[in-house]
Design an enzyme around this catalytic site. Structure first.
Site, PDB file in Angstrom:
ATOM      1  N   ASP A   7      32.958  35.608  31.324  1.00 53.73           N
ATOM      2  CA  ASP A   7      33.476  34.658  30.346  1.00 53.73           C
ATOM      3  C   ASP A   7      33.621  33.317  31.067  1.00 53.73           C
ATOM      4  OD1 ASP A   7      35.812  34.789  31.835  1.00 53.73           O
ATOM      5  OD2 ASP A   7      37.111  35.376  30.176  1.00 53.73           O
ATOM      6  N   CYS A  64      35.706  37.600  34.986  1.00 52.94           N
ATOM      7  CA  CYS A  64      36.551  36.848  34.048  1.00 52.94           C
ATOM      8  C   CYS A  64      37.604  36.149  34.899  1.00 52.94           C
ATOM      9  CB  CYS A  64      37.131  37.751  32.953  1.00 52.94           C
ATOM     10  SG  CYS A  64      38.341  38.968  33.507  1.00 52.94           S
ATOM     11  N   THR A  66      40.700  37.013  35.741  1.00 54.32           N
ATOM     12  CA  THR A  66      41.366  37.943  36.664  1.00 54.32           C
ATOM     13  C   THR A  66      40.480  39.098  37.115  1.00 54.32           C
ATOM     14  OG1 THR A  66      42.123  39.251  34.802  1.00 54.32           O
ATOM     15  CG2 THR A  66      43.619  37.521  35.603  1.00 54.32           C
ATOM     16  N   HIS A  97      34.224  57.151  46.177  1.00 53.16           N
ATOM     17  CA  HIS A  97      34.971  58.202  45.472  1.00 53.16           C
ATOM     18  C   HIS A  97      34.807  58.177  43.958  1.00 53.16           C
ATOM     19  CE1 HIS A  97      38.048  59.063  48.939  1.00 53.16           C
ATOM     20  NE2 HIS A  97      36.790  59.169  49.330  1.00 53.16           N
ATOM     21  N   HIS A 132      34.239  64.692  44.719  1.00 49.25           N
ATOM     22  CA  HIS A 132      34.416  63.528  43.838  1.00 49.25           C
ATOM     23  C   HIS A 132      33.559  63.636  42.583  1.00 49.25           C
ATOM     24  CE1 HIS A 132      36.820  61.846  46.975  1.00 49.25           C
ATOM     25  NE2 HIS A 132      35.827  61.997  47.825  1.00 49.25           N
TER      26      HIS A 132
HETATM   27  C1  RB5 Z   1      40.588  33.681  29.789  1.00 50.59           C
HETATM   28  O1  RB5 Z   1      41.481  32.619  29.714  1.00 50.59           O
HETATM   29  C2  RB5 Z   1      41.212  34.833  30.552  1.00 50.59           C
HETATM   30  O2  RB5 Z   1      42.227  35.412  29.796  1.00 50.59           O
HETATM   31  C3  RB5 Z   1      40.159  35.836  30.909  1.00 50.59           C
HETATM   32  O3  RB5 Z   1      39.179  35.227  31.682  1.00 50.59           O
HETATM   33  C4  RB5 Z   1      40.612  37.034  31.728  1.00 50.59           C
HETATM   34  O4  RB5 Z   1      41.320  36.617  32.858  1.00 50.59           O
HETATM   35  C5  RB5 Z   1      41.286  38.125  31.048  1.00 50.59           C
HETATM   36  O5  RB5 Z   1      41.581  39.165  31.630  1.00 50.59           O
END
Ligand code: RB5
Length: 149
Positions: A7, A64, A66, A97, A132
């Site tokens: 994203d 993304c 995080t 694993h 595993h």
């Molecule tokens: C986008 O702002 C953010 O929420 C997305 O990139 C991600 O971190 C969600 O888990």
């Protein structure tokens, strides 16, 4: 062939990882997004994960903000075992694993240098199999149960 997707929150990190893959001569297909304007990570995770499950691609690298949201979306796809990861140990052991087939990185969490090393560990570490495999089979059994609901 690797499947890539991000994203907007992971877009820049994906671009850095693409340069790294180019330098290693590793082929990839980018399923979007293709610019930094806001988009929804499930929309890009889905085609990339479908490409892994169909066999068109071997593994996915997903990005993304995080690494967490896109891993949640990816893990809803039957056959995908996605790991949100920001450390060496997890990158290694999720291959050894869990036979993970999708690595999820956070563009707001992990710098490009570390991300490229995590990608290398993920791509270069084989699954150990053995005991595993039994656990992977049990994950597949959960997917089968969910399908039949
Ligand atoms: C986008 O702002 C953010 O929420 C997305 O990139 C991600 O971190 C969600 O888990």
């Amino acid at each position: 062939m690797l499947a890539l997707a991000s994203d907007h929150g992971g877009f820049q990190l994906k671009q850095e990882v693409k340069k790294h893959l180019d330098a290693r001569g590793i082929a990839y297909k980018d399923f979007g997004c293709y610019e930094e304007s806001s988009c929804d990570y499930p929309d890009v995770a889905l085609p990339a994960c479908d490409a892994v499950v169909s066999g068109e691609c071997d593994k996915a690298l997903l990005f993304c903000g995080t690494g967490i949201g896109i891993s949640m979306a990816a893990n809803k796809v039957n056959g995908i075992r996605a790991c949100a990861c920001s450390d060496y140990f997890s990158a290694k052991y999720t291959r050894m694993h869990n036979d993970a087939n999708a690595l999820c990185l956070g563009g707001r969490v992990t710098g490009a240098g570390l991300a490229c090393e995590l990608v290398d560990i993920f791509l270069d570490t084989p699954f150990e199999g053995g005991r595993h495999q039994n656990r992977i089979d049990k994950i597949a059994a959960i997917e089968e149960r969910e399908r039949s609901k």
